[in-house]
Design a protein around this motif. Structure first.
Motif, PDB file in Angstrom:
ATOM      1  N   LYS A 137      47.402  66.149  25.523  1.00 21.03           N
ATOM      2  CA  LYS A 137      47.349  64.684  25.639  1.00 21.03           C
ATOM      3  C   LYS A 137      48.564  64.035  24.964  1.00 21.03           C
ATOM      4  N   GLN A 138      48.940  64.538  23.803  1.00 19.22           N
ATOM      5  CA  GLN A 138      50.105  63.991  23.107  1.00 19.22           C
ATOM      6  C   GLN A 138      51.378  64.212  23.924  1.00 19.22           C
ATOM      7  N   LYS A 139      51.538  65.407  24.423  1.00 17.66           N
ATOM      8  CA  LYS A 139      52.734  65.755  25.187  1.00 17.66           C
ATOM      9  C   LYS A 139      52.836  64.901  26.457  1.00 17.66           C
ATOM     10  N   ILE A 140      51.753  64.783  27.172  1.00 21.06           N
ATOM     11  CA  ILE A 140      51.752  64.016  28.416  1.00 21.06           C
ATOM     12  C   ILE A 140      51.896  62.522  28.135  1.00 21.06           C
ATOM     13  N   GLY A 141      51.241  62.049  27.098  1.00 19.60           N
ATOM     14  CA  GLY A 141      51.371  60.644  26.715  1.00 19.60           C
ATOM     15  C   GLY A 141      52.817  60.273  26.398  1.00 19.60           C
ATOM     16  N   GLN A 142      53.508  61.149  25.698  1.00 16.84           N
ATOM     17  CA  GLN A 142      54.924  60.911  25.379  1.00 16.84           C
ATOM     18  C   GLN A 142      55.773  60.871  26.651  1.00 16.84           C
ATOM     19  N   LYS A 143      55.528  61.799  27.542  1.00 20.80           N
ATOM     20  CA  LYS A 143      56.310  61.850  28.779  1.00 20.80           C
ATOM     21  C   LYS A 143      56.059  60.619  29.654  1.00 20.80           C
ATOM     22  N   LEU A 144      54.813  60.183  29.723  1.00 25.34           N
ATOM     23  CA  LEU A 144      54.497  58.995  30.522  1.00 25.34           C
ATOM     24  C   LEU A 144      55.111  57.741  29.905  1.00 25.34           C
ATOM     25  N   ALA A 145      55.118  57.664  28.591  1.00 24.62           N
ATOM     26  CA  ALA A 145      55.737  56.519  27.913  1.00 24.62           C
ATOM     27  C   ALA A 145      57.244  56.505  28.171  1.00 24.62           C
ATOM     28  N   GLN A 146      57.870  57.670  28.190  1.00 20.68           N
ATOM     29  CA  GLN A 146      59.294  57.755  28.485  1.00 20.68           C
ATOM     30  C   GLN A 146      59.599  57.303  29.910  1.00 20.68           C
ATOM     31  N   LYS A 147      58.645  57.492  30.800  1.00 12.65           N
ATOM     32  CA  LYS A 147      58.839  57.072  32.186  1.00 12.65           C
ATOM     33  C   LYS A 147      58.579  55.582  32.368  1.00 12.65           C
ATOM     34  N   GLY A 148      58.130  54.916  31.304  1.00 19.09           N
ATOM     35  CA  GLY A 148      57.985  53.470  31.354  1.00 19.09           C
ATOM     36  C   GLY A 148      56.600  52.950  31.679  1.00 19.09           C
ATOM     37  N   TYR A 149      55.602  53.802  31.687  1.00 17.58           N
ATOM     38  CA  TYR A 149      54.252  53.323  31.968  1.00 17.58           C
ATOM     39  C   TYR A 149      53.710  52.572  30.759  1.00 17.58           C
ATOM     40  N   PRO A 150      52.974  51.485  30.987  1.00 20.54           N
ATOM     41  CA  PRO A 150      52.405  50.719  29.876  1.00 20.54           C
ATOM     42  C   PRO A 150      51.365  51.543  29.112  1.00 20.54           C
ATOM     43  N   LEU A 151      51.226  51.253  27.838  1.00 20.95           N
ATOM     44  CA  LEU A 151      50.304  52.034  27.002  1.00 20.95           C
ATOM     45  C   LEU A 151      48.860  51.950  27.482  1.00 20.95           C
ATOM     46  N   TYR A 152      48.425  50.770  27.952  1.00 25.30           N
ATOM     47  CA  TYR A 152      47.036  50.667  28.398  1.00 25.30           C
ATOM     48  C   TYR A 152      46.782  51.571  29.610  1.00 25.30           C
ATOM     49  N   VAL A 153      47.772  51.759  30.461  1.00 28.38           N
ATOM     50  CA  VAL A 153      47.642  52.653  31.611  1.00 28.38           C
ATOM     51  C   VAL A 153      47.599  54.101  31.126  1.00 28.38           C
ATOM     52  N   ILE A 154      48.458  54.430  30.177  1.00 28.49           N
ATOM     53  CA  ILE A 154      48.488  55.792  29.628  1.00 28.49           C
ATOM     54  C   ILE A 154      47.152  56.138  28.983  1.00 28.49           C
ATOM     55  N   HIS A 155      46.592  55.194  28.229  1.00 23.33           N
ATOM     56  CA  HIS A 155      45.291  55.443  27.582  1.00 23.33           C
ATOM     57  C   HIS A 155      44.195  55.669  28.621  1.00 23.33           C
ATOM     58  N   GLN A 156      44.188  54.877  29.688  1.00 20.59           N
ATOM     59  CA  GLN A 156      43.182  55.056  30.740  1.00 20.59           C
ATOM     60  C   GLN A 156      43.317  56.431  31.384  1.00 20.59           C
ATOM     61  N   VAL A 157      44.547  56.834  31.638  1.00 25.17           N
ATOM     62  CA  VAL A 157      44.801  58.118  32.286  1.00 25.17           C
ATOM     63  C   VAL A 157      44.391  59.266  31.375  1.00 25.17           C
ATOM     64  N   LEU A 158      44.726  59.173  30.115  1.00 23.40           N
ATOM     65  CA  LEU A 158      44.401  60.269  29.196  1.00 23.40           C
ATOM     66  C   LEU A 158      42.905  60.377  28.908  1.00 23.40           C
ATOM     67  N   GLU A 159      42.169  59.296  29.096  1.00 26.24           N
ATOM     68  CA  GLU A 159      40.708  59.376  28.980  1.00 26.24           C
ATOM     69  C   GLU A 159      40.137  60.251  30.085  1.00 26.24           C
ATOM     70  N   GLU A 160      40.766  60.248  31.233  1.00 19.44           N
ATOM     71  CA  GLU A 160      40.357  61.083  32.356  1.00 19.44           C
ATOM     72  C   GLU A 160      40.709  62.556  32.145  1.00 19.44           C
ATOM     73  N   ALA A 161      41.642  62.817  31.249  1.00 17.98           N
ATOM     74  CA  ALA A 161      42.217  64.157  31.088  1.00 17.98           C
ATOM     75  C   ALA A 161      41.195  65.234  30.737  1.00 17.98           C
ATOM     76  N   SER A 162      40.166  64.884  30.023  1.00 20.15           N
ATOM     77  CA  SER A 162      39.193  65.893  29.610  1.00 20.15           C
ATOM     78  C   SER A 162      38.481  66.526  30.806  1.00 20.15           C
ATOM     79  N   ARG A 163      38.524  65.889  31.957  1.00 19.10           N
ATOM     80  CA  ARG A 163      37.869  66.406  33.168  1.00 19.10           C
ATOM     81  C   ARG A 163      38.775  67.333  33.981  1.00 19.10           C
ATOM     82  N   TRP A 164      40.041  67.467  33.590  1.00 17.96           N
ATOM     83  CA  TRP A 164      40.992  68.197  34.417  1.00 17.96           C
ATOM     84  C   TRP A 164      40.935  69.714  34.240  1.00 17.96           C
ATOM     85  N   ASP A 165      40.334  70.177  33.209  1.00 24.40           N
ATOM     86  CA  ASP A 165      40.296  71.638  32.999  1.00 24.40           C
ATOM     87  C   ASP A 165      39.160  72.288  33.745  1.00 24.40           C
TER      88      ASP A 165
END
Length: 165
Positions: A137-165
């Motif tokens: 989550k930290q690694k992906i959050g950093q990469k998404l922030a570097q790509k310019g996505y807003p933090l609220y979007v990143i937080h929403q996306v990373l909440e979904e992350a627990s379902r990806w495994d």
């Protein structure tokens, strides 16, 4: 030596340019300010330079691969007026579109980073005590922030992350 107008037309025959980009290229070639102004007026009169249309086309072409913020920064760098940029981005980018785009990108990153975790990260002493999911989550959050996505979007996306495994 070619006139500024001839040089401007040569530049514009290769690719579309903004008003600012064309002016900078002509200045770099060493033309006088009055000759540049005259050439700029002529090409604008003919419709060869239109920052509004350029911004619209550019935004639409980057819609699926860049965030709104990244497109905005790139258009500012190319010398387009911020009011034009905001108008165009409001037309082109929808909030749910950016969320969907970020979600797809994050899922791809998750699988890539998970593979890296399995092959190398988990064996490094500096990462050994960090739980896998938190690390990803930290690694992906950093990469998404570097790509310019807003933090609220990143937080929403990373909440979904627990379902990806």
């Amino acid at each position: 030596m070619k006139s500024a107008l001839d040089t401007a037309l040569i530049f514009l025959s290769k690719r579309a340019l903004t008003h600012y980009e064309l002016k900078m290229r002509l200045e770099k070639k060493g033309y006088a300010e009055d000759e540049i102004s005259e050439a700029m007026e002529r090409v604008e009169g003919w419709g060869y330079i239109n920052d509004q249309a350029y911004a619209l086309f550019f935004s639409q072409s980057k819609l699926s691969i860049w965030s709104r913020k990244r497109v905005q920064q790139e258009l500012l760098r190319r010398g387009i007026n911020s009011s034009i940029i905001e108008d165009v981005l409001d037309q082109v980018f929808k909030a749910e579109q950016e969320l969907f785009q970020c979600l797809n990108l994050a899922q791809k990153m998750w699988s890539q980073e998970a593979q890296r975790w399995e092959t190398s990260y988990q064996f490094k002493k500096t990462y050994a005590k960090i739980p896998r999911e938190l690390f990803l989550k930290q690694k992906i959050g950093q990469k998404l922030a570097q790509k310019g996505y807003p933090l609220y979007v990143i937080h929403q996306v990373l909440e979904e992350a627990s379902r990806w495994d």
